[in-house]
Design an enzyme around this catalytic site. Structure first.
Site, PDB file in Angstrom:
ATOM      1  CG  ASN A   1      65.609 -27.587 -33.982  1.00  0.00           C
ATOM      2  OD1 ASN A   1      65.015 -27.183 -34.983  1.00  0.00           O
ATOM      3  ND2 ASN A   1      65.814 -26.817 -32.925  1.00  0.00           N
TER       4      ASN A   1
ATOM      5  CG  ASP B   1      65.581 -24.090 -28.766  1.00  0.00           C
ATOM      6  OD1 ASP B   1      65.288 -24.766 -29.762  1.00  0.00           O
ATOM      7  OD2 ASP B   1      65.074 -22.973 -28.531  1.00  0.00           O
TER       8      ASP B   1
ATOM      9  CG  HIS C   1      68.232 -22.564 -31.538  1.00  0.00           C
ATOM     10  ND1 HIS C   1      66.911 -22.179 -31.405  1.00  0.00           N
ATOM     11  CD2 HIS C   1      68.955 -21.689 -30.795  1.00  0.00           C
ATOM     12  CE1 HIS C   1      66.843 -21.133 -30.603  1.00  0.00           C
ATOM     13  NE2 HIS C   1      68.064 -20.816 -30.215  1.00  0.00           N
TER      14      HIS C   1
ATOM     15  CB  SER D   1      73.435 -25.187 -32.145  1.00  0.00           C
ATOM     16  OG  SER D   1      74.137 -24.156 -31.505  1.00  0.00           O
TER      17      SER D   1
HETATM   18  C1  GAR Z   1      66.433 -20.599 -39.215  1.00  0.00           C
HETATM   19  O1  GAR Z   1      67.243 -19.515 -38.832  1.00  0.00           O
HETATM   20  C2  GAR Z   1      66.396 -21.629 -38.103  1.00  0.00           C
HETATM   21  O2  GAR Z   1      67.605 -21.761 -37.421  1.00  0.00           O
HETATM   22  C3  GAR Z   1      65.344 -21.044 -37.207  1.00  0.00           C
HETATM   23  O3  GAR Z   1      64.356 -20.550 -38.074  1.00  0.00           O
HETATM   24  C4  GAR Z   1      64.970 -20.174 -39.306  1.00  0.00           C
HETATM   25  C5  GAR Z   1      64.257 -20.889 -40.420  1.00  0.00           C
HETATM   26  O4  GAR Z   1      64.700 -20.437 -41.656  1.00  0.00           O
HETATM   27  N1  GAR Z   1      64.813 -22.022 -36.323  1.00  0.00           N
HETATM   28  C6  GAR Z   1      64.423 -21.759 -35.079  1.00  0.00           C
HETATM   29  O5  GAR Z   1      64.452 -20.653 -34.603  1.00  0.00           O
HETATM   30  C7  GAR Z   1      63.902 -22.967 -34.312  1.00  0.00           C
HETATM   31  N2  GAR Z   1      63.835 -22.668 -32.925  1.00  0.00           N
HETATM   32  P1  GAR Z   1      64.336 -21.244 -42.969  1.00  0.00           P
HETATM   33  O6  GAR Z   1      62.826 -21.495 -42.916  1.00  0.00           O
HETATM   34  O7  GAR Z   1      64.698 -20.308 -44.077  1.00  0.00           O
HETATM   35  O8  GAR Z   1      65.121 -22.506 -42.961  1.00  0.00           O
END
Ligand code: GAR
Length: 223
Positions: A115, A153, A117, A144
């Site tokens: 994942n 997380d 985060h 991360s």
């Molecule tokens: C990213 O910033 C990722 O780190 C976050 O969602 C966004 C997705 O962007 N993920 C989380 O918050 C998971 N807990 P994307 O769809 O453009 O890749």
């Protein structure tokens, strides 16, 4: 670009919920041959996820499994597992997948699910990480990549991108600089995994057989 039909390469399934920019970064690196793998399937829980268009453009098979069609987390996770396991992937990638899993699901993919985060874990688990980082007045923030465990997380860390917080940053500005770094560190971690260099041993992360420190590898952004 052919990202999906080589039998010998490690197989990947990617789970998304939204924009899919991290998915795109991985599609691009697979397409360029930097990551030697095949993305077999992209699953979204959100039928309107922009990432589904990215998948279609790249010619990768997609599935929509809308969590609102299921009456429990267990039944939703079961359906996800059915689709994922049909591909027999070596790696499952969460790329902005915004659902919480049952322990049964996370245990099933232990050591083979990553994942990303948007914070320097263990700081700022959960949502609204950028606003909370600014509010807390931290000098450094970031993103991360970690192995997924049943603790939200909280899984063992692989790599972190460190981004300086500017004095007048707002959450969107900070999020955008962090996201740029996500697009660098996530493909790096996926590449390591697909090359057989990255593994999880109990709660320890090993890269090239060496145990990583608890915070993983530090990637310092030059922004
Ligand atoms: C990213 O910033 C990722 O780190 C976050 O969602 C966004 C997705 O962007 N993920 C989380 O918050 C998971 N807990 P994307 O769809 O453009 O890749």
């Amino acid at each position: 670009m052919d990202t999906s039909n080589n039998q010998d390469k490690p197989k990947i399934v990617v789970l998304i919920s939204g924009g899919g920019s991290n998915l795109q970064a991985i599609i691009d690196q697979v397409g360029a041959g930097t990551i030697d793998a095949s993305i077999n399937l992209i699953i979204s829980n959100n039928p309107d996820a922009k990432g589904l268009q990215r998948a279609a453009t790249a010619g990768i098979e997609t599935a929509v499994i809308d969590h609102r069609d299921y009456d429990s987390r267990e039944s939703f996770d079961r359906e996800l597992m059915r689709h994922i396991d049909a591909e027999q992937p070596q790696l499952v990638i969460l790329a902005g997948f915004m659902r919480i899993f049952t322990p049964h699901f996370t245990n099933h993919y232990a050591g083979r699910m990553l994942n990303i985060h948007p914070s320097l874990l263990p700081k700022f688990k959960g949502t609204n990480t950028h606003a909370r980082a600014i509010e807390a007045g931290v000098a450094q923030h970031g993103a991360s990549v970690h192995f997924v465990t049943s603790e939200l997380d909280g899984g063992p860390l692989v790599i972190q991108a460190i981004v300086d917080v500017k004095k007048d940053d707002n959450p969107d500005q900070l999020a955008s600089r962090v996201l740029q770094q996500e697009h660098i560190i996530y493909p790096i971690a996926v590449k390591w995994f697909c090359e057989g260099r990255l593994s999880l041993d109990g709660s320890l992360v090993r890269l090239d057989r060496k145990t990583l420190p608890a915070e993983g590898i530090a990637y310092q952004a030059s922004l």
